[in-house]
Design an enzyme around this catalytic site. Structure first.
Site, PDB file in Angstrom:
ATOM      1  N   PRO A  52       0.791  -1.212   0.000  1.00 28.85           N
ATOM      2  CA  PRO A  52       0.000   0.000   0.000  1.00 28.85           C
ATOM      3  C   PRO A  52       0.829   1.270   0.000  1.00 28.85           C
ATOM      4  CG  PRO A  52      -0.204  -1.219   2.072  1.00 28.85           C
ATOM      5  CD  PRO A  52       1.000  -1.690   1.365  1.00 28.85           C
ATOM      6  N   GLU A  53       0.394   2.192  -0.803  1.00 30.92           N
ATOM      7  CA  GLU A  53       0.772   3.575  -0.630  1.00 30.92           C
ATOM      8  C   GLU A  53      -0.513   4.254  -0.171  1.00 30.92           C
ATOM      9  OE1 GLU A  53       3.416   5.644  -2.935  1.00 30.92           O
ATOM     10  OE2 GLU A  53       4.304   3.922  -3.949  1.00 30.92           O
TER      11      GLU A  53
ATOM     12  N   HIS B 298      -1.715 -16.700   6.001  1.00 31.56           N
ATOM     13  CA  HIS B 298      -1.220 -15.359   6.337  1.00 31.56           C
ATOM     14  C   HIS B 298      -2.319 -14.425   6.844  1.00 31.56           C
ATOM     15  CE1 HIS B 298       2.791 -16.234   5.075  1.00 31.56           C
ATOM     16  NE2 HIS B 298       2.413 -16.568   3.872  1.00 31.56           N
TER      17      HIS B 298
ATOM     18  N   ARG C  67       4.331 -10.728   4.716  1.00 31.40           N
ATOM     19  CA  ARG C  67       5.676 -10.365   5.183  1.00 31.40           C
ATOM     20  C   ARG C  67       5.691  -9.886   6.637  1.00 31.40           C
ATOM     21  NH1 ARG C  67       8.516  -6.921   0.496  1.00 31.40           N
ATOM     22  NH2 ARG C  67      10.316  -7.180   1.844  1.00 31.40           N
TER      23      ARG C  67
ATOM     24  N   ARG D  69      19.718  20.747   2.937  1.00 31.70           N
ATOM     25  CA  ARG D  69      19.797  19.286   2.919  1.00 31.70           C
ATOM     26  C   ARG D  69      20.336  18.750   1.599  1.00 31.70           C
ATOM     27  NH1 ARG D  69      15.281  16.148   6.174  1.00 31.70           N
ATOM     28  NH2 ARG D  69      16.710  14.545   5.446  1.00 31.70           N
TER      29      ARG D  69
END
Length: 270
Positions: free
Chosen positions: A2-3, A90, A109, A151
């Site tokens: 997911p984003e 899972h 995962r 930065r």
DNA sequence: CCCTGAACCTGACCGC
DNA sequence: TGCGGTCAGGTTCAGG
């Protein structure tokens, strides 16, 4: 998986099925996720789910006595399980409602999380330092330029840092930088305000468009209602290394930047 | 404070 | 068919 668009698609998909319902039981089959699932999470049992909210890629399941904070990690998904659908290997957590509705969390995962807090979840250590939501007015070019001052880190890594802005993962960082014409390795502090203006617009557009289309499908993403996303077909650079730039036909470059696949057009992005 | 790289974990895929 | 290496949408953390 997911984003932000996928998480928002999930939130919209599951909320109508579970908000307002009473939690009968939380079944934790595999407590070993990113952090151990705390025993206190069972405090939600017997309580009515008041709302499903999102902060960045975290989902917040609100109860009167506390909040479940979940994260889908890289490979997690939430769906409404069918009645009597047996959990697969899972499927680590179920939130079972008293009417039989079952919210099921799958995460091969196990980079995701299920946490419990009785305090304001936005003040939780994982959330309190997060940057602004990209689709709000708090996310501006002035803000980005100010944070980038001095930065040297690559602008792509900067954009993907959730402490700068939440919700821009690898796919959309690649896409937004292409749309804005910015080279992903350019030092964050050396991007002009005008270009940050373009980048902010690109991030907002690519995320909004993706949410509109139900989230990217890579492999097997499905929203909470089981419908797949269709954004994948419109990706401009992600997953297209070596293929022609849709704008100028140059073969897209693919490098690794901070362990992440980075695709860009060396002609269009400078 | 900033930056880099490792770590968490499983599964799919590719070349030999 | 099996084995080893590489890669995958995220984020925190340790160390320099």
């Amino acid at each position: 998986m997911p984003e932000l668009p996928e998480v928002e698609t999930t939130r919209r998909g599951i909320a109508p099925h579970i908000v307002g319902k009473r939690v009968k039981r939380i079944e934790v089959r595999q407590p070993s996720l990113r952090w151990p699932v705390p025993e206190e999470i069972h405090a939600a049992e017997g309580r009515k789910l008041q709302a499903v909210e999102r902060r960045g890629k975290y989902l917040l399941l609100r109860f009167a006595n506390g909040t479940i904070i979940t994260h889908l990690g890289m490979s997690g998904s939430l769906r409404i399980a069918l009645q009597d659908e047996p959990p697969l290997f899972h499927d680590h957590v179920d939130l079972l409602c008293s009417d039989g509705t079952r919210l099921r969390y799958c995460d091969p995962r196990r980079f995701g999380a299920w946490l419990w807090t009785e305090d304001d979840p936005l003040q939780h250590p994982l959330l309190v330092e997060l940057g602004p939501e990209p689709l709000t007015d708090a996310f501006t070019a002035d803000y980005l330029a100010q944070r980038a001052t001095g930065r040297k880190t690559a602008v792509k890594a900067f954009l993907m840092d959730s402490h700068i802005v939440v919700g821009v993962g690898n796919i959309y960082a690649n896409e937004a930088l292409f749309m804005a014409g910015i080279h992903p390795k350019r030092a964050a502090g050396k991007v002009s305000l005008a270009r940050y203006e373009k980048l902010v617009q690109a991030v907002k557009q690519v995320l909004a468009d993706s949410i509109e289309m139900g989230g990217t499908t890579l492999r097997d993403f499905v929203g909470g209602d089981g419908k797949p996303g269709y954004f994948q077909q419109t990706l401009r650079v992600y997953g297209r290394g070596g293929q022609p730039c849709r704008r100028c036909k140059t073969a897209l470059s693919e490098i690794r930047l901070g362990q992440r696949a980075t695709v860009f057009c060396k002609t269009c992005q400078t």
